[in-house]
Write a protein that holds these residues in place. Structure first.
Motif, mmCIF file in Angstrom:
data_model
loop_
_atom_site.group_PDB
_atom_site.id
_atom_site.type_symbol
_atom_site.label_atom_id
_atom_site.label_comp_id
_atom_site.label_asym_id
_atom_site.label_seq_id
_atom_site.Cartn_x
_atom_site.Cartn_y
_atom_site.Cartn_z
ATOM 1 N N GLN A 178 -4.761 -61.970 30.379
ATOM 2 C CA GLN A 178 -5.528 -63.256 30.301
ATOM 3 C C GLN A 178 -6.740 -63.281 29.549
ATOM 4 O O GLN A 178 -6.971 -64.063 28.783
ATOM 5 N N LEU A 179 -7.627 -62.282 29.838
ATOM 6 C CA LEU A 179 -8.849 -61.946 28.991
ATOM 7 C C LEU A 179 -8.542 -61.805 27.708
ATOM 8 O O LEU A 179 -9.233 -62.508 26.870
ATOM 9 N N CYS A 180 -7.543 -61.196 27.234
ATOM 10 C CA CYS A 180 -7.312 -60.961 25.765
ATOM 11 C C CYS A 180 -6.794 -62.250 25.333
ATOM 12 O O CYS A 180 -7.022 -62.688 24.217
ATOM 13 N N SER A 181 -5.860 -62.951 25.911
ATOM 14 C CA SER A 181 -5.472 -64.261 25.477
ATOM 15 C C SER A 181 -6.835 -65.428 25.411
ATOM 16 O O SER A 181 -6.745 -66.229 24.098
ATOM 17 N N LEU A 182 -7.291 -65.635 26.115
ATOM 18 C CA LEU A 182 -8.610 -66.331 26.350
ATOM 19 C C LEU A 182 -9.630 -65.962 24.999
ATOM 20 O O LEU A 182 -10.065 -66.929 24.418
ATOM 21 N N ALA A 183 -9.763 -64.804 24.631
ATOM 22 C CA ALA A 183 -10.514 -64.288 23.591
ATOM 23 C C ALA A 183 -9.883 -64.570 22.132
ATOM 24 O O ALA A 183 -10.480 -64.093 21.039
ATOM 25 N N ASP A 184 -8.626 -65.016 22.164
ATOM 26 C CA ASP A 184 -7.913 -65.184 21.011
ATOM 27 C C ASP A 184 -8.678 -65.891 19.979
ATOM 28 O O ASP A 184 -9.631 -66.993 20.229
ATOM 29 N N GLY A 185 -8.806 -65.484 18.757
ATOM 30 C CA GLY A 185 -9.731 -66.129 17.846
ATOM 31 C C GLY A 185 -9.425 -67.523 17.265
ATOM 32 O O GLY A 185 -10.215 -68.236 17.120
ATOM 33 N N LYS A 186 -8.289 -68.230 17.705
ATOM 34 C CA LYS A 186 -8.059 -69.430 17.558
ATOM 35 C C LYS A 186 -8.693 -70.312 18.540
ATOM 36 O O LYS A 186 -9.039 -71.543 18.270
ATOM 37 N N PRO B 289 -18.957 -58.077 22.943
ATOM 38 C CA PRO B 289 -17.519 -57.455 22.250
ATOM 39 C C PRO B 289 -16.393 -57.696 23.314
ATOM 40 O O PRO B 289 -15.372 -57.834 22.892
ATOM 41 N N ILE B 290 -16.606 -57.909 24.460
ATOM 42 C CA ILE B 290 -15.562 -58.613 25.419
ATOM 43 C C ILE B 290 -14.828 -59.878 25.041
ATOM 44 O O ILE B 290 -13.762 -60.006 25.351
ATOM 45 N N THR B 291 -15.792 -60.700 24.512
ATOM 46 C CA THR B 291 -15.225 -62.148 24.057
ATOM 47 C C THR B 291 -14.448 -61.914 22.773
ATOM 48 O O THR B 291 -13.863 -62.918 22.351
ATOM 49 N N ARG B 292 -14.346 -60.901 22.052
ATOM 50 C CA ARG B 292 -13.561 -60.732 20.809
ATOM 51 C C ARG B 292 -12.158 -60.423 21.138
ATOM 52 O O ARG B 292 -11.683 -59.973 22.189
ATOM 53 N N GLU B 293 -11.487 -61.069 20.117
ATOM 54 C CA GLU B 293 -10.025 -60.886 20.217
ATOM 55 C C GLU B 293 -9.565 -59.297 19.785
ATOM 56 O O GLU B 293 -9.909 -58.751 18.917
ATOM 57 N N PRO B 294 -8.856 -58.772 20.513
ATOM 58 C CA PRO B 294 -8.246 -57.348 20.330
ATOM 59 C C PRO B 294 -7.512 -57.359 19.154
ATOM 60 O O PRO B 294 -6.983 -58.533 18.758
ATOM 61 N N THR B 295 -7.236 -56.256 18.582
ATOM 62 C CA THR B 295 -6.615 -56.144 17.225
ATOM 63 C C THR B 295 -5.219 -55.414 17.453
ATOM 64 O O THR B 295 -4.831 -54.687 16.706
#
Length: 718
Positions: free
Chosen positions: A512-520, A533-539
C-alpha cells in the motif's frame, strides 16, 4: 422517475438548456441545485410549482388499491356544498403516475402537523376513522392555516380556499364526509393520500388541487414559510444576491439541506450565528432553496457509509452545465438512484466513463465526509470540489500491477520474493474489486489500526486517508507509519486473536505504501526531509531480479545476497544512494537489516530447531527502540554465530557465516556507528524493522521444505 432515454425524449436540448444554470459549477450549492433541477424535471416536470412537489414521499403507494381519497366539493353556486352526483361526496381511487402533478402533494416532514399541500399523506395502514378525520381536516385545518389564509387573501382565486374553510364550519357536512369515507372503505384500513376535488363552474368538471393555481400558490407559501422560521427564527429572510443564480431575490437563511449543511446548530459553518441574520451569511433564494431540497434523492444515492461516517461522492461535469453533459449526468444519477447493487458512485462513474467514452478531465466529484452526532449536529471534514476518478482508479490499478509483476512481490526461479504473497490477503494479490476496496475505505481498514466505528470521530485517520485518495490530496507519511505500527503491535499482543508474526499484514502495508507513493499519484507527503525517501516510488522491475543460477557462489556466498542488494537499492527509503553514515536513511536500513536477521534466524529456529518461541517472538516490534536496538543486534548476531558453529559440526564444514549477506551489512549500519545518537523516529524505526522481519522470514529457496508461504507464516487469513 423518467428513464435516461425517456428523459432525453421528454426534453430536447433547447428545452433542457433553458432549465439549466447559466454559470459554471463552483460550489456544493451549485451541484445540489443542478441535481434538484434534474430530479424535478424527471419526476414532476417543469413549471413554477414543480420544485415544490414531493413525488417520492408517497411513491410506494402508486398504483395500489384505495391509495387516493378525495373529498369532492362544489363551489360553483352561491354556497359551497359537497358533490351530489353519481360519485358522491367522496371518491376512493388509485394514486397513479399520471395523477402526481394533478394531486400536487407537498410533504411536510414533521411528526405532527399537516402537509404543505391540501393533499395530505396518512400513516401506513390507517383505519377508516382516522382517514375520515384527515379528510375533514382538508377543510378544517389546512384551509384555515394562517399562511394558507394569507395566501388566499392575496390570490385572485383565493375565494375557493375560503369556501373550503367556510364549508368546514358546518357539522353536518363534516359528518357526511366521515360517513362517506368509512362507507367507501368498507371498514378496511389502507395507506392513502387525502385530498380534495373542486368544481368551480356550474357545467365544469371536478378538478384536482394541482390544476387550480390558488391551491398551488398556497402550498408554495406554506413551504416557503418553513424556510425562514427553522431553529426558532421569526423571519430569517431578506433581499440579497442569490448564491446559486446570481440574481437579486428574497433570500432565506434557515432552509433545509440534503447534507445538513448550514444549519443553525452547525457552528463551524455559521460562526457567531444570529439566526435572524443567517440569510446574510448564506443567501439563497426561495425557489433555489426548494430546488436544492429536491436534490436529496440523488445526493443520498451518491452516498455510502464507512467508518461511522457518511461519505458523499457527488459526480458533476466541470464548467457550465450543457444539455449533453446534463444527459450524461442524469444517467449517472439515475443509475445510482435505481441500482440495487453495492457499487459506489466512483465505480458507477468508472463503468459509465468506459461505456460512453466520457472525457475524464471533465468528470469531477464533490467529496466530503460527514460525522453525525446527537442533537442534529454534524461535523463536515475532508471537503473538496476537485475529486477525480483518476485518483482511486489509478491507485487500484497501481496496486494490482505492483503485486502482479513487481520483483518485490514475485519470485525468480527457485527463490522466494522479498515479500510474501497469498491469495488469502486481498492486498497481496491482484483484485478485480480493488476500485471498490479503495473507494469504500476497505483499502485502509485492512492496514490501519483497528477502531470501533461506533466511537469514530472526525480525526479518524482512516477517514482522512479515504477522503484524501478520493480527492487527490496527500496523506502524511507520519500518519501511515503510526497507523501501520500500531496495527502490527496490536496483532502481536498476547491477547491478540492472531498467531505468529503478522508478515502478511506488513507486506500488505508495504504494498500500500509503495502504491500510494507511485509517481503518477504522489499521494504521500512529508515535511521531514529525513522521511522524504519513503514518499518516493520504488523502482522494482517486472520479474527482473538476478538469475541466481548464473551467480557464482564462493567463499560462503549466498544467492540471497544479490536479492537483498537489489531490494535495498530499489527501495528509496532503504537505498544508500546519496547516503552517508549516520543519516536517518542509514539508520532505517539498519532497522530493516536487524529485522531481516531476526526473521531469518527465527524461521531457522522454528523449522530446524523446532522451537516454539523464536527470536521473532523474543523481540516483538513494540520492544524495538533506539536505546535497545544495539543490544538486540548483538544478541541476534551472537545467536547466528552459535547456529553457524552447529551447522559446521553437522555438515563437516559450513561455508561462511549463516545469513552472512545480512550480518555483514548489519555490522556496518548498527554496530558502527553507535545507535545512541540516532535521529530516526520510533514509528519509522519499528515499521522498517517489521518489514525486515517479514523479509527475513520469507528469505529462502522454494525447495527448502517450506515452500508454502502460508505455512511459514502462521498468520490468520484475511
Amino acid at each position: 422517475m423518467l428513464s435516461p432515454k425517456a428523459f432525453r425524449e421528454a426534453y430536447s436540448e433547447t428545452e433542457l438548456d433553458e432549465e439549466l444554470p447559466d454559470s459554471p459549477i463552483g460550489s456544493l450549492r451549485d451541484i445540489q441545485y443542478l441535481y434538484g433541477k434534474l430530479y424535478t424535471l424527471a419526476t414532476t416536470g417543469g413549471g413554477e410549482y414543480a420544485p415544490y412537489l414531493t413525488p417520492d414521499a408517497a411513491g410506494d403507494i402508486i398504483d395500489t388499491d384505495d391509495s387516493l381519497i378525495a373529498v369532492r366539493i362544489d363551489v360553483s353556486g352561491d354556497e359551497p356544498t359537497l358533490a351530489d352526483d353519481m360519485i358522491g361526496p367522496v371518491q376512493v381511487t388509485r394514486y397513479t403516475e399520471t395523477l402526481v402533478q394533478n394531486v400536487g402533494h407537498c410533504k411536510y416532514p414533521a411528526a405532527r402537523g399537516i402537509d404543505h399541500s391540501v393533499t395530505h399523506q396518512a400513516g401506513r395502514n390507517s383505519d377508516p376513522e382516522k382517514l375520515a378525520r384527515y379528510a375533514k381536516e382538508r377543510l378544517t385545518k389546512w384551509a384555515t392555516d394562517d399562511v394558507v389564509t394569507n395566501a388566499a387573501t392575496e390570490h385572485p382565486d383565493g375565494w375557493i380556499i375560503e369556501d373550503l374553510a367556510a364549508l368546514g364550519t358546518d357539522e353536518a357536512t363534516l359528518e357526511d364526509i366521515e360517513d362517506a369515507v368509512v362507507t367507501r372503505l368498507g371498514g378496511e384500513s389502507t395507506t392513502a393520500l387525502l385530498t380534495v376535488q373542486i368544481k368551480t363552474e356550474p357545467n365544469g368538471d371536478y378538478r384536482w388541487p394541482g390544476q387550480i393555481d390558488a391551491f398551488r400558490e398556497a402550498m408554495r407559501q406554506r413551504k416557503l414559510s418553513k424556510l425562514v422560521t427553522k431553529n426558532k427564527a421569526d423571519d430569517s429572510s431578506g433581499d440579497a444576491t442569490d448564491i446559486v443564480t446570481g440574481r437579486s431575490a428574497r433570500t432565506v437563511g434557515t432552509s433545509e439541506d440534503p447534507q445538513n449543511y448550514f444549519l443553525g446548530k452547525q457552528l463551524e459553518k455559521f460562526p457567531g450565528l444570529d439566526i435572524e441574520e443567517a440569510w446574510r451569511s448564506h443567501p439563497i433564494s426561495e425557489d433555489a432553496a426548494v430546488t436544492v431540497m429536491n436534490a436529496e434523492t440523488f445526493v443520498e444515492a451518491c452516498t455510502y457509509r464507512t467508518f461511522g461516517t457518511k461519505v458523499y461522492s457527488l459526480p458533476y461535469f466541470f464548467g457550465r452545465p450543457t444539455p449533453e453533459k446534463a444527459y450524461e449526468l442524469y444517467k449517472l444519477l439515475y443509475q445510482a438512484a435505481t441500482d440495487e447493487g453495492k457499487d459506489t458512485p466512483i465505480e458507477d462513474a468508472y463503468e459509465r466513463q468506459r461505456e460512453a467514452d466520457i472525457d475524464e478531465t471533465d468528470l469531477r466529484f464533490y467529496v466530503s465526509a460527514v460525522m453525525p452526532h446527537q442533537m442534529s449536529r454534524y461535523d463536515v471534514f475532508g471537503e473538496t470540489l476537485n475529486g477525480r476518478l483518476q485518483y482511486p482508479r489509478e491507485l487500484a490499478f497501481t496496486h494490482n500491477r505492483l503485486v502482479d509483476v513487481a520483483s518485490a512481490f514475485n519470485s525468480i526461479d527457485d527463490w522466494t520474493p522479498p515479500m510474501p504473497t497469498t491469495d488469502s490477503w486481498g492486498l497481496l494479490a491482484s483484485d478485480n474489486n480493488r476500485l471498490n476496496s479503495v473507494s469504500t475505505g476497505w483499502y485502509f481498514y485492512q492496514t490501519f489500526a483497528e477502531r470501533d466505528d461506533a466511537d469514530a470521530d472526525a480525526d479518524d485517520p482512516r477517514i482522512e486517508a479515504l477522503v484524501s485518495v478520493l480527492s487527490g490530496d496527500t496523506i502524511a507519511v507520519e500518519t501511515l507509519l503510526e497507523e501501520y505500527v500500531q496495527r502490527i503491535i496490536d496483532e502481536q499482543t498476547d491477547d491478540s486473536e492472531h498467531e505468529g508474526f503478522p508478515s502478511f499484514l506488513v507486506a500488505s502495508q508495504f504494498a500500500q505504501l509503495c502504491s500510494l507513493a507511485d509517481g503518477k499519484l504522489e499521494l504521500v507527503t512529508t515535511n521531514d526531509s529525513a522521511k522524504e525517501p519513503i514518499t518516493r516510488e520504488p523502482t522494482y522491475e517486472e520479474h527482473t531480479m538476478p538469475d541466481f543460477e548464473e551467480i557464482a557462489i564462493t567463499d560462503g556466498g549466498n544467492p540471497a545476497d544479490a536479492k537483498l542488494e537489489s531490494f535495498i537499492e530499489n527501495t528509496p527509503a532503504l537505498s544508500s544512494t546519496g547516503d552517508s553514515e549516520g543519516t536517518v536513511a542509514n539508520q532505517r536500513r539498519g532497522a530493516f537489516l536487524l529485522g531481516a536477521l531476526v526473521g531469518d534466524i527465527g524461521s531457522y529456529q522454528e523449522y530446524s530447531e523446532d522451537r516454539s518461541t523464536t527470536l521473532v517472538d523474543q523481540y516483538p516490534v513494540k520492544s524495538i527502540t533506539q536505546s535497545r536496538i544495539k543490544k538486540v543486534a548483538q544478541e541476534t548476531i551472537a545467536k547466528t554465530l552459535t547456529y553457524t558453529r552447529q551447522e559446521k559440526k553437522q555438515q563437516n564444514g559450513y561455508p561462511g557465516t549463516k545469513a552472512d549477506h545480512i550480518v555483514d551489512r548489519l555490522r556496518e549500519t548498527i554496530l558502527d556507528p553507535e545507535p545512541d545518537n540516532w535521529q530516526i523516529d520510533t514509528d519509522d524505526l519499528r515499521f522498517y524493522y517489521a518489514l525486515g522481519v517479514t523479509y527475513g522470514m520469507n528469505d529462502h529457496p522454494w525447495d527448502n521444505g517450506a515452500q508454502d508461504d502460508e505455512a511459514t507464516t502462521p498468520e490468520e487469513e484475511h
